[in-house]
Each structure stands twice: as structure tokens, then as C-alpha cells.
Write a protein that holds these residues in place. Sequence first.
Motif, short mmCIF file in Angstrom:
data_model
loop_
_atom_site.label_atom_id
_atom_site.label_comp_id
_atom_site.label_asym_id
_atom_site.label_seq_id
_atom_site.Cartn_x
_atom_site.Cartn_y
_atom_site.Cartn_z
N UNK A 2 0.80 -1.23 0.00
CA UNK A 2 0.00 0.00 0.00
C UNK A 2 0.83 1.28 0.00
N UNK A 3 2.10 1.20 0.34
CA UNK A 3 2.94 2.40 0.44
C UNK A 3 4.23 2.23 -0.36
N UNK A 4 4.11 1.75 -1.59
CA UNK A 4 5.29 1.48 -2.41
C UNK A 4 6.17 2.71 -2.59
N UNK A 5 5.53 3.85 -2.80
CA UNK A 5 6.30 5.07 -3.06
C UNK A 5 7.08 5.52 -1.82
N UNK A 6 6.61 5.12 -0.65
CA UNK A 6 7.27 5.52 0.60
C UNK A 6 8.22 4.45 1.13
N UNK A 7 8.51 3.43 0.34
CA UNK A 7 9.36 2.34 0.80
C UNK A 7 10.70 2.82 1.37
N UNK A 8 11.33 3.83 0.80
CA UNK A 8 12.60 4.28 1.40
C UNK A 8 12.45 4.73 2.85
N UNK A 9 11.24 5.10 3.26
CA UNK A 9 11.01 5.55 4.63
C UNK A 9 10.98 4.40 5.64
N UNK A 10 10.75 3.17 5.16
CA UNK A 10 10.66 2.06 6.11
C UNK A 10 11.52 0.85 5.73
N UNK A 11 12.25 0.94 4.64
CA UNK A 11 13.05 -0.20 4.19
C UNK A 11 14.12 -0.60 5.21
N UNK A 12 14.79 0.36 5.82
CA UNK A 12 15.87 0.01 6.75
C UNK A 12 15.32 -0.71 7.98
N UNK A 13 14.16 -0.30 8.49
CA UNK A 13 13.56 -1.00 9.63
C UNK A 13 13.19 -2.43 9.25
N UNK A 14 12.57 -2.59 8.09
CA UNK A 14 12.19 -3.92 7.64
C UNK A 14 13.41 -4.81 7.43
N UNK A 15 14.45 -4.27 6.84
CA UNK A 15 15.67 -5.06 6.62
C UNK A 15 16.32 -5.45 7.95
N UNK A 16 16.24 -4.57 8.95
CA UNK A 16 16.75 -4.91 10.28
C UNK A 16 15.99 -6.08 10.89
N UNK A 17 14.68 -6.08 10.72
CA UNK A 17 13.86 -7.18 11.22
C UNK A 17 14.19 -8.46 10.47
N UNK A 18 14.31 -8.36 9.16
CA UNK A 18 14.63 -9.54 8.35
C UNK A 18 15.97 -10.12 8.78
N UNK A 19 16.93 -9.26 8.99
CA UNK A 19 18.26 -9.73 9.42
C UNK A 19 18.16 -10.46 10.76
N UNK A 20 17.42 -9.89 11.70
CA UNK A 20 17.27 -10.52 13.01
C UNK A 20 16.58 -11.88 12.88
N UNK A 21 15.59 -11.96 12.03
CA UNK A 21 14.88 -13.23 11.84
C UNK A 21 15.80 -14.28 11.22
N UNK A 22 16.60 -13.87 10.24
CA UNK A 22 17.50 -14.81 9.58
C UNK A 22 18.61 -15.29 10.50
N UNK A 23 18.90 -14.53 11.53
CA UNK A 23 19.97 -14.90 12.47
C UNK A 23 19.47 -15.77 13.62
N UNK A 24 18.19 -16.09 13.63
CA UNK A 24 17.63 -16.95 14.69
C UNK A 24 18.10 -18.39 14.46
N UNK A 25 19.02 -18.83 15.26
CA UNK A 25 19.58 -20.16 15.05
C UNK A 25 18.75 -21.26 15.69
N UNK A 26 17.95 -20.91 16.70
CA UNK A 26 17.17 -21.94 17.40
C UNK A 26 15.73 -22.05 16.90
N UNK A 27 15.32 -21.12 16.07
CA UNK A 27 13.92 -21.08 15.65
C UNK A 27 13.82 -21.12 14.13
N UNK A 28 13.65 -22.32 13.59
CA UNK A 28 13.53 -22.45 12.13
C UNK A 28 12.34 -21.69 11.58
#
Length: 133
Positions: free
Chosen positions: A60-86
Motif C-alpha cells: 500500500x505504500x510502495x512510493x514511501x518504501x525508502x522511509x521504512x526499508x531500513x527497519x524492515x531489513x533490520x527485522x529480516x536480518x534478526x529473523x534470519x539470524x535466529x539459530x534456534x527457531x527455524x
Amino acid sequence: MDAESNDRKSGKLCEYASRNPLRIPKITSNLEQRCFKDLRNENFGCVKAVLCIYRKLLSSCKEQMPLFASCLLGIIRALLEQTRQDEMRILGCNALVCFMGEHCHISMDFDSLSENLRSLALKRLHYFQTFED
């Protein structure tokens, strides 16, 4: 009914964000903090809800993606680093695929994604591919 209520609330939040793009950084910062807190406390239902909101923001906010991309990428990184939770790593992979799918439709420079994040995501995707075989 609870899932329906949450879906309605997240829809309203995304509608608010699309009408008030200057509020997006504060909204996503709060979502990011909530997600990290819930991840630490292993409250995975709330983590899934945050990712659902981000999926809606991506559409819904494609044009505003630069405003929230870094937060989303931080979450994605944290999720990918979860070694105990597949399950959390799978959510991270799915979120990355969703982000990259939307990312390719706007005029952001693909190289702005962290090389380490892309490498980690590819390793995780490979791991899950071999895990299923």
C-alpha cells in the motif's frame, strides 16, 4: 474473530500510513522495536503480526518504501539470524522475498541492500532447500 480484528486494525494502520507518509518512520520504528522485544520474549504470534503489517505496507505504500526499508531489513536480518527457531528464519526468508519482489518494482538502487544481508539470506534459503530434501 481475533485474527479478523487484527487484520482490520493492521489495514487501518496501513491506510493511515499511506495518507500520512511523514508518520511512517515513527510507525515503523515502533513496529521494529515491538518485533525485537517479541522476538526476545519468544512471542512469535506478535512477530508474525508485525510482518503481516509490513507486507501490507509494502503493497500500500510502495512510493514511501525508502522511509521504512531500513527497519524492515533490520527485522529480516534478526529473523534470519535466529539459530534456534527455524520458523522465524523461514519468516525472515519469506519477508526478504516479499521485500525484494516489491523492491524490483520501484526505482531504488538494488545495490543499496547490504551484501551481508543478501549473502545470509541466500545461505538460509539454501539451508532450507537442503533441509526439505
